[in-house]
Motif scaffolding. Structure first.
Motif, mmCIF file in Angstrom:
data_model
loop_
_atom_site.group_PDB
_atom_site.id
_atom_site.type_symbol
_atom_site.label_atom_id
_atom_site.label_comp_id
_atom_site.label_asym_id
_atom_site.label_seq_id
_atom_site.Cartn_x
_atom_site.Cartn_y
_atom_site.Cartn_z
ATOM 1 N N ASP A 231 -1.637 3.840 0.454
ATOM 2 C CA ASP A 231 -2.778 4.687 0.122
ATOM 3 C C ASP A 231 -2.597 5.184 -1.307
ATOM 4 O O ASP A 231 -1.452 5.403 -1.751
ATOM 5 C CB ASP A 231 -2.882 5.867 1.082
ATOM 6 N N TYR A 232 -3.734 5.359 -2.010
ATOM 7 C CA TYR A 232 -3.697 5.742 -3.412
ATOM 8 C C TYR A 232 -4.721 6.826 -3.697
ATOM 9 O O TYR A 232 -5.789 6.877 -3.072
ATOM 10 C CB TYR A 232 -3.993 4.532 -4.308
ATOM 11 N N VAL A 233 -4.405 7.657 -4.678
ATOM 12 C CA VAL A 233 -5.407 8.587 -5.168
ATOM 13 C C VAL A 233 -6.452 7.768 -5.927
ATOM 14 O O VAL A 233 -6.140 6.721 -6.514
ATOM 15 C CB VAL A 233 -4.742 9.663 -6.073
ATOM 16 N N ASP A 234 -7.703 8.210 -5.897
ATOM 17 C CA ASP A 234 -8.801 7.433 -6.482
ATOM 18 C C ASP A 234 -8.557 7.058 -7.946
ATOM 19 O O ASP A 234 -8.916 5.967 -8.391
ATOM 20 C CB ASP A 234 -10.111 8.221 -6.377
ATOM 21 N N SER A 235 -7.938 7.949 -8.697
ATOM 22 C CA SER A 235 -7.789 7.739 -10.130
ATOM 23 C C SER A 235 -6.863 6.572 -10.495
ATOM 24 O O SER A 235 -6.880 6.101 -11.633
ATOM 25 C CB SER A 235 -7.296 9.021 -10.801
ATOM 26 N N VAL A 236 -6.046 6.114 -9.538
ATOM 27 C CA VAL A 236 -5.126 4.997 -9.835
ATOM 28 C C VAL A 236 -5.434 3.763 -9.002
ATOM 29 O O VAL A 236 -4.788 2.720 -9.172
ATOM 30 C CB VAL A 236 -3.653 5.405 -9.638
ATOM 31 N N GLU A 237 -6.397 3.863 -8.105
ATOM 32 C CA GLU A 237 -6.756 2.733 -7.241
ATOM 33 C C GLU A 237 -7.085 1.522 -8.093
ATOM 34 O O GLU A 237 -7.867 1.597 -9.045
ATOM 35 C CB GLU A 237 -7.940 3.124 -6.363
#
Length: 120
Positions: free
Chosen positions: A58-64
């Motif tokens: 899972d990733y934070v949106d800013s690094v997806e």
């Protein structure tokens, strides 16, 4: 006492890449998950990427789409491949291990952090 040791930070230009490593002194399968956090000056620490014991990520949106978390269970090491780096990715990056104790889940173990600086 579990130890987590990060490495791989440094200075890179915008658009460049870095790969962070986190070597654990314990079997990483013993944790419910591993994660990478970051903290920029004047900002709160945020969870950037996580991987469960089952391998879900899972990733934070800013690094997806730019960052990839992975692991080598034979080496008890977790990685964070960072591509397309931006100045806003500049921060101290921390590795952490998540523990489930009965019904309580917490990020119990932390590394010392490694500095990532992205120049514009």
């Amino acid at each position: 006492q579990v130890q987590l040791v990060e490495s791989g930070g440094g200075v890179v230009q915008t658009g460049g890449s870095l790969k962070l490593s986190c070597a654990a002194s314990a079997i990483i399968f013993s944790f419910s998950g591993m994660g990478w956090f970051r903290q920029a000056p004047g900002k709160q620490r945020e969870l950037v990427a996580a991987i469960t014991s089952g391998g879900l990520t899972d990733y934070v949106d800013s690094v997806e789409g730019r960052f990839t978390i992975s692991r080598d269970t034979a080496k008890n090491t977790v990685y964070l491949q960072m591509n397309g780096l931006k100045p806003e990715d500049t921060a101290v990056y921390y590795c952490a291990a998540r523990v489930r104790d009965r019904n309580v889940i917490s990020w119990r173990y932390w590394g010392q952090g490694t500095q990532v600086t992205v120049s514009s």
